[in-house]
Design a protein around this motif. Structure first.
Motif, PDB file in Angstrom:
ATOM      1  N   TYR A 321       0.847  -1.203   0.000  1.00  0.00           N
ATOM      2  CA  TYR A 321       0.000   0.000   0.000  1.00  0.00           C
ATOM      3  C   TYR A 321       0.872   1.238   0.000  1.00  0.00           C
ATOM      4  O   TYR A 321       1.841   1.314   0.748  1.00  0.00           O
ATOM      5  CB  TYR A 321      -0.886   0.025   1.244  1.00  0.00           C
ATOM      6  CG  TYR A 321      -1.564   1.362   1.487  1.00  0.00           C
ATOM      7  CD1 TYR A 321      -2.480   1.870   0.570  1.00  0.00           C
ATOM      8  CD2 TYR A 321      -1.272   2.128   2.606  1.00  0.00           C
ATOM      9  CE1 TYR A 321      -3.080   3.099   0.768  1.00  0.00           C
ATOM     10  CE2 TYR A 321      -1.876   3.361   2.823  1.00  0.00           C
ATOM     11  CZ  TYR A 321      -2.781   3.837   1.894  1.00  0.00           C
ATOM     12  OH  TYR A 321      -3.373   5.058   2.083  1.00  0.00           O
ATOM     13  N   TRP A 323       0.472   5.779  -0.553  1.00  0.00           N
ATOM     14  CA  TRP A 323      -0.367   6.932  -0.868  1.00  0.00           C
ATOM     15  C   TRP A 323       0.512   8.118  -1.208  1.00  0.00           C
ATOM     16  O   TRP A 323       1.680   8.160  -0.877  1.00  0.00           O
ATOM     17  CB  TRP A 323      -1.281   7.253   0.302  1.00  0.00           C
ATOM     18  CG  TRP A 323      -0.628   8.053   1.401  1.00  0.00           C
ATOM     19  CD1 TRP A 323      -0.690   9.400   1.584  1.00  0.00           C
ATOM     20  CD2 TRP A 323       0.205   7.551   2.480  1.00  0.00           C
ATOM     21  NE1 TRP A 323       0.041   9.768   2.699  1.00  0.00           N
ATOM     22  CE2 TRP A 323       0.594   8.656   3.265  1.00  0.00           C
ATOM     23  CE3 TRP A 323       0.637   6.271   2.857  1.00  0.00           C
ATOM     24  CZ2 TRP A 323       1.395   8.520   4.396  1.00  0.00           C
ATOM     25  CZ3 TRP A 323       1.451   6.151   3.981  1.00  0.00           C
ATOM     26  CH2 TRP A 323       1.817   7.256   4.728  1.00  0.00           C
ATOM     27  N   ARG A 330      -5.861  12.952  -3.187  1.00  0.00           N
ATOM     28  CA  ARG A 330      -5.120  11.860  -2.548  1.00  0.00           C
ATOM     29  C   ARG A 330      -5.126  10.648  -3.473  1.00  0.00           C
ATOM     30  O   ARG A 330      -6.182  10.167  -3.867  1.00  0.00           O
ATOM     31  CB  ARG A 330      -5.725  11.502  -1.189  1.00  0.00           C
ATOM     32  CG  ARG A 330      -5.089  10.241  -0.594  1.00  0.00           C
ATOM     33  CD  ARG A 330      -5.319  10.109   0.897  1.00  0.00           C
ATOM     34  NE  ARG A 330      -4.421  10.992   1.655  1.00  0.00           N
ATOM     35  CZ  ARG A 330      -4.464  11.144   2.965  1.00  0.00           C
ATOM     36  NH1 ARG A 330      -5.364  10.513   3.684  1.00  0.00           N
ATOM     37  NH2 ARG A 330      -3.603  11.949   3.578  1.00  0.00           N
ATOM     38  N   GLN A 332      -4.102   6.729  -3.924  1.00  0.00           N
ATOM     39  CA  GLN A 332      -3.831   5.547  -3.096  1.00  0.00           C
ATOM     40  C   GLN A 332      -3.754   4.317  -3.985  1.00  0.00           C
ATOM     41  O   GLN A 332      -4.535   4.174  -4.941  1.00  0.00           O
ATOM     42  CB  GLN A 332      -4.933   5.367  -2.041  1.00  0.00           C
ATOM     43  CG  GLN A 332      -4.917   6.478  -0.994  1.00  0.00           C
ATOM     44  CD  GLN A 332      -6.114   6.437  -0.062  1.00  0.00           C
ATOM     45  OE1 GLN A 332      -7.229   6.708  -0.475  1.00  0.00           O
ATOM     46  NE2 GLN A 332      -5.879   6.093   1.189  1.00  0.00           N
ATOM     47  N   ARG A 354     -13.673  11.508  -7.902  1.00  0.00           N
ATOM     48  CA  ARG A 354     -13.158  10.186  -7.571  1.00  0.00           C
ATOM     49  C   ARG A 354     -12.973   9.314  -8.813  1.00  0.00           C
ATOM     50  O   ARG A 354     -13.800   9.306  -9.699  1.00  0.00           O
ATOM     51  CB  ARG A 354     -14.146   9.503  -6.638  1.00  0.00           C
ATOM     52  CG  ARG A 354     -13.772   8.058  -6.337  1.00  0.00           C
ATOM     53  CD  ARG A 354     -14.921   7.312  -5.697  1.00  0.00           C
ATOM     54  NE  ARG A 354     -15.313   7.968  -4.459  1.00  0.00           N
ATOM     55  CZ  ARG A 354     -16.447   7.708  -3.815  1.00  0.00           C
ATOM     56  NH1 ARG A 354     -17.289   6.810  -4.286  1.00  0.00           N
ATOM     57  NH2 ARG A 354     -16.737   8.343  -2.707  1.00  0.00           N
ATOM     58  N   GLN A 374     -10.960   7.416  -0.932  1.00  0.00           N
ATOM     59  CA  GLN A 374     -10.568   6.895   0.385  1.00  0.00           C
ATOM     60  C   GLN A 374     -11.557   5.870   0.924  1.00  0.00           C
ATOM     61  O   GLN A 374     -11.191   4.984   1.664  1.00  0.00           O
ATOM     62  CB  GLN A 374     -10.424   8.045   1.402  1.00  0.00           C
ATOM     63  CG  GLN A 374      -9.194   8.915   1.167  1.00  0.00           C
ATOM     64  CD  GLN A 374      -9.515  10.157   0.360  1.00  0.00           C
ATOM     65  OE1 GLN A 374     -10.286  10.090  -0.594  1.00  0.00           O
ATOM     66  NE2 GLN A 374      -8.931  11.271   0.743  1.00  0.00           N
ATOM     67  N   THR A 375     -12.832   6.036   0.565  1.00  0.00           N
ATOM     68  CA  THR A 375     -13.834   5.109   1.090  1.00  0.00           C
ATOM     69  C   THR A 375     -13.855   3.790   0.321  1.00  0.00           C
ATOM     70  O   THR A 375     -14.455   2.820   0.756  1.00  0.00           O
ATOM     71  CB  THR A 375     -15.237   5.776   1.111  1.00  0.00           C
ATOM     72  OG1 THR A 375     -16.115   4.969   1.898  1.00  0.00           O
ATOM     73  CG2 THR A 375     -15.802   5.918  -0.295  1.00  0.00           C
ATOM     74  N   MET A 378      -9.576   0.595   0.637  1.00  0.00           N
ATOM     75  CA  MET A 378      -9.199  -0.469   1.568  1.00  0.00           C
ATOM     76  C   MET A 378     -10.080  -1.703   1.447  1.00  0.00           C
ATOM     77  O   MET A 378      -9.693  -2.800   1.848  1.00  0.00           O
ATOM     78  CB  MET A 378      -9.190   0.073   3.001  1.00  0.00           C
ATOM     79  CG  MET A 378      -8.037   1.027   3.229  1.00  0.00           C
ATOM     80  SD  MET A 378      -6.437   0.225   2.854  1.00  0.00           S
ATOM     81  CE  MET A 378      -5.365   1.660   2.762  1.00  0.00           C
ATOM     82  N   LYS A 379     -11.268  -1.508   0.883  1.00  0.00           N
ATOM     83  CA  LYS A 379     -12.131  -2.678   0.649  1.00  0.00           C
ATOM     84  C   LYS A 379     -11.466  -3.595  -0.376  1.00  0.00           C
ATOM     85  O   LYS A 379     -11.550  -4.825  -0.281  1.00  0.00           O
ATOM     86  CB  LYS A 379     -13.511  -2.218   0.203  1.00  0.00           C
ATOM     87  CG  LYS A 379     -14.203  -1.429   1.323  1.00  0.00           C
ATOM     88  CD  LYS A 379     -15.473  -0.731   0.929  1.00  0.00           C
ATOM     89  CE  LYS A 379     -16.121  -0.054   2.133  1.00  0.00           C
ATOM     90  NZ  LYS A 379     -15.402   1.145   2.610  1.00  0.00           N
ATOM     91  N   ARG A 381      -8.179  -3.719  -0.767  1.00  0.00           N
ATOM     92  CA  ARG A 381      -6.992  -4.316  -0.113  1.00  0.00           C
ATOM     93  C   ARG A 381      -7.378  -5.615   0.600  1.00  0.00           C
ATOM     94  O   ARG A 381      -6.673  -6.620   0.520  1.00  0.00           O
ATOM     95  CB  ARG A 381      -6.368  -3.325   0.878  1.00  0.00           C
ATOM     96  CG  ARG A 381      -5.008  -3.793   1.379  1.00  0.00           C
ATOM     97  CD  ARG A 381      -4.334  -2.765   2.268  1.00  0.00           C
ATOM     98  NE  ARG A 381      -2.919  -3.082   2.466  1.00  0.00           N
ATOM     99  CZ  ARG A 381      -2.288  -2.990   3.630  1.00  0.00           C
ATOM    100  NH1 ARG A 381      -2.926  -2.576   4.699  1.00  0.00           N
ATOM    101  NH2 ARG A 381      -1.007  -3.295   3.715  1.00  0.00           N
ATOM    102  N   VAL A 382      -8.536  -5.573   1.272  1.00  0.00           N
ATOM    103  CA  VAL A 382      -9.018  -6.782   1.962  1.00  0.00           C
ATOM    104  C   VAL A 382      -9.289  -7.891   0.937  1.00  0.00           C
ATOM    105  O   VAL A 382      -8.921  -9.045   1.140  1.00  0.00           O
ATOM    106  CB  VAL A 382     -10.288  -6.456   2.779  1.00  0.00           C
ATOM    107  CG1 VAL A 382     -10.900  -7.727   3.355  1.00  0.00           C
ATOM    108  CG2 VAL A 382      -9.960  -5.455   3.888  1.00  0.00           C
ATOM    109  N   ARG A 400     -20.869  -0.898  -5.324  1.00  0.00           N
ATOM    110  CA  ARG A 400     -20.429   0.383  -4.768  1.00  0.00           C
ATOM    111  C   ARG A 400     -20.956   1.550  -5.613  1.00  0.00           C
ATOM    112  O   ARG A 400     -21.305   2.599  -5.079  1.00  0.00           O
ATOM    113  CB  ARG A 400     -18.900   0.443  -4.689  1.00  0.00           C
ATOM    114  CG  ARG A 400     -18.281  -0.571  -3.744  1.00  0.00           C
ATOM    115  CD  ARG A 400     -18.631  -0.322  -2.303  1.00  0.00           C
ATOM    116  NE  ARG A 400     -18.135   0.952  -1.790  1.00  0.00           N
ATOM    117  CZ  ARG A 400     -18.408   1.418  -0.571  1.00  0.00           C
ATOM    118  NH1 ARG A 400     -19.198   0.736   0.243  1.00  0.00           N
ATOM    119  NH2 ARG A 400     -17.907   2.572  -0.171  1.00  0.00           N
ATOM    120  N   LYS A 407     -27.024   7.085  -2.562  1.00  0.00           N
ATOM    121  CA  LYS A 407     -26.650   8.158  -1.624  1.00  0.00           C
ATOM    122  C   LYS A 407     -26.823   9.527  -2.267  1.00  0.00           C
ATOM    123  O   LYS A 407     -27.333  10.453  -1.644  1.00  0.00           O
ATOM    124  CB  LYS A 407     -25.181   7.998  -1.198  1.00  0.00           C
ATOM    125  CG  LYS A 407     -24.960   7.023  -0.078  1.00  0.00           C
ATOM    126  CD  LYS A 407     -23.547   7.236   0.462  1.00  0.00           C
ATOM    127  CE  LYS A 407     -22.976   5.962   1.043  1.00  0.00           C
ATOM    128  NZ  LYS A 407     -21.507   6.040   1.180  1.00  0.00           N
TER     129      LYS A 407
END
Lengths: 414, 63
Positions: A321, A323, A330, A332, A354, A374-375, A378-379, A381-382, A400, A407
């Motif tokens: 990882y 950034w 940002r 990442q 985004r 950012q949201t 990491m999903k 990465r898992v 997503r 939303k």
């Protein structure tokens, strides 16, 4: 084998984490931390980000000298680089001094590639150490016309910071597309577009013919004859592992220190961690050498735990990882960029906002890149850590996107 | 035991989310949301790894 003395060579993040992990694991023998720089261990990411931007920021030291000495019980040997390693007699040489070890963690990191012929010129800097950052910051504060050589992440962060200060900034990149090694061709080009969008001049596919000046840098001359006036030149053309001092030690060097999955060098009692370590990452089954914060922190701890208890050594596995912060964006990245396919699954690289791109190798998800995601990042990465399939990743991306639409609709209706 | 976030230090890098997704999630604005704070024995190792992995040292476990 009883380990009574641990020596850690390299006093940056990996070295610090090695020391802390050894104590946390209950190691009560002696610990010596050897560092080439005179400074206490400090954090490097801020050097091209917050510390470079804010003139009143304190240097980003991790721990005070009291904490290192008294709480962690570390003998600090700072200000002089290790000069040799004798693995038969089990001693590290630091100048005239010899420091014996039962277990050794090598975390000497990397040194900057330099631009030949610029050594004598004031105003030409790399950016890796605290001293480098102080020097570059001071030139930026003085309003320097800035040329950044190399459009990698560090150079780009410096350029973004200089642009934000309202300075005249040009980035010169020898390759046709920046960031290919780190993110692949398509995304490298897309990310580079952030510079133009924010008013920083980026010249790609252009070599530097000369950096000129009378004692102090005055101009950069490009291969095509273009002359760019400059008061500050920041050279960001990569790094090489700091392994010269290991010549003749028996430790195998091949683009860094060659280690197995447990960060063991193959020489009894000697482990390596951080930018200097090339190890086999069980997640991908391939040899990697990382140059990022997360790997340095985790490898430092893992190498120390293995070094003090080699009989119980555990493999170190990670989804890489990193950034980078440019302007208000940002960037990442998780995983590896070597892919059969790179697919943009959210956003538009031509516009702000985004974006999310996924990297496929065979039928597996191996990487993900986000800009302002950012949201999302990491999903993935898992998922990569769990060995997720490409189809699963695409289905997740679809869910997503739908969630984001719901939303946005709710926000519009509210 | 509880996990505590120092939001002054946190910059929403989100490494903690990848280590312990039941506890941490970065939202659309790039800010960290603490999903729960009480740590069971089974969850402790994952949260400890998340704490150790934070580049801004913004996480803490309190007993």
């Amino acid at each position: 084998m009883t380990v009574r003395s641990l020596v850690v060579v390299g006093a940056s993040l990996a070295g610090l984490r090695a020391v802390e992990a050894a104590r946390k694991a209950g190691f009560d023998g002696s610990i010596t931390l050897v560092g080439a720089e005179p400074h206490l261990p400090y954090d490097r990411p801020p050097l091209s980000k917050g510390f470079l931007a804010a003139s009143d920021d304190e240097p980003p030291h991790f721990r005070t000298e009291e904490v290192l000495r008294d709480e962690l019980g570390v003998e600090l040997v700072l200000g002089e680089a290790a000069t040799g390693l004798d693995t038969d007699r089990r001693v590290v040489r630091v100048g005239d001094r010899e420091i014996g070890y039962d277990a050794l963690v090598i975390a000497t990191g990397c040194r900057l590639r330099t631009l030949p012929g610029t050594e004598h010129l004031a105003g030409v800097h790399g950016l890796r150490t605290l001293d480098d950052s102080v020097a570059v910051r001071s030139a930026l504060e003085a309003g320097a016309r800035t040329v950044v050589i190399g459009a990698g992440f560090i150079g780009s962060e410096v350029a973004a910071g200089a642009t934000r200060r309202g300075l005249d900034v040009t980035i010169v990149e020898a390759l046709p597309t920046p960031l290919v090694r780190a993110t692949g061709t398509a995304m490298g080009a897309a990310i580079a577009g952030l510079h133009e969008r924010n008013g920083t001049r980026l010249l790609c596919g252009t070599g530097v013919a000369a950096v000129e000046g009378d004692g102090r840098v005055e101009r950069v001359v490009l291969d095509d004859g273009t002359v760019i006036p400059a008061d500050l030149v920041v050279v960001g053309i990569g790094v090489v592992p700091s392994t010269q001092w290991l010549e003749g030690s028996g430790v195998t060097i091949d683009d860094g220190i060659v280690c197995d999955e447990t960060l063991w060098t193959g020489v009894p009692r000697v482990y390596a961690a951080g930018d200097v370590a090339s190890w086999v990452n069980p997640v991908f089954g391939t040899r990697q050498r990382m140059e990022n914060w997360t790997a340095a922190a985790e490898q430092g701890a893992a190498a120390a735990r293995n070094a003090i208890a080699p009989d119980q050594a555990k493999p170190y596995a990670t989804v890489p990882y990193f950034w980078s912060d440019w302007y208000d964006d940002r960037i990442q990245f998780v995983g590896v960029p070597d892919a059969d396919e790179v697919l943009l699954v959210d956003g538009d690289t031509e516009t702000a906002g985004r974006w999310v791109a996924l990297y496929r190798r065979g039928d597996r998800l191996v990487g993900a890149l986000t800009v302002n995601g950012q949201t999302e990042i990491m999903k993935y990465r898992v998922m990569i850590a769990k060995g997720a399939s490409w189809d699963d990743a695409l289905a997740h991306a679809e869910r997503r996107r739908e969630l984001a639409l719901v939303k946005a609709g709710a926000a519009a209706g509210a | 035991m509880k996990v505590v976030v120092d939001f002054e230090k946190c910059t929403g890098l989100g490494i903690c989310e990848s280590m312990a997704p039941e506890f941490f999630e970065v939202n659309d604005d790039g800010e960290l949301v603490l999903l729960k704070e009480d740590i069971s024995d089974e969850e402790l190792q994952a949260v400890e790894e998340a704490v150790a992995s934070c580049p801004t040292e913004a996480l803490l476990i309190r007993s």
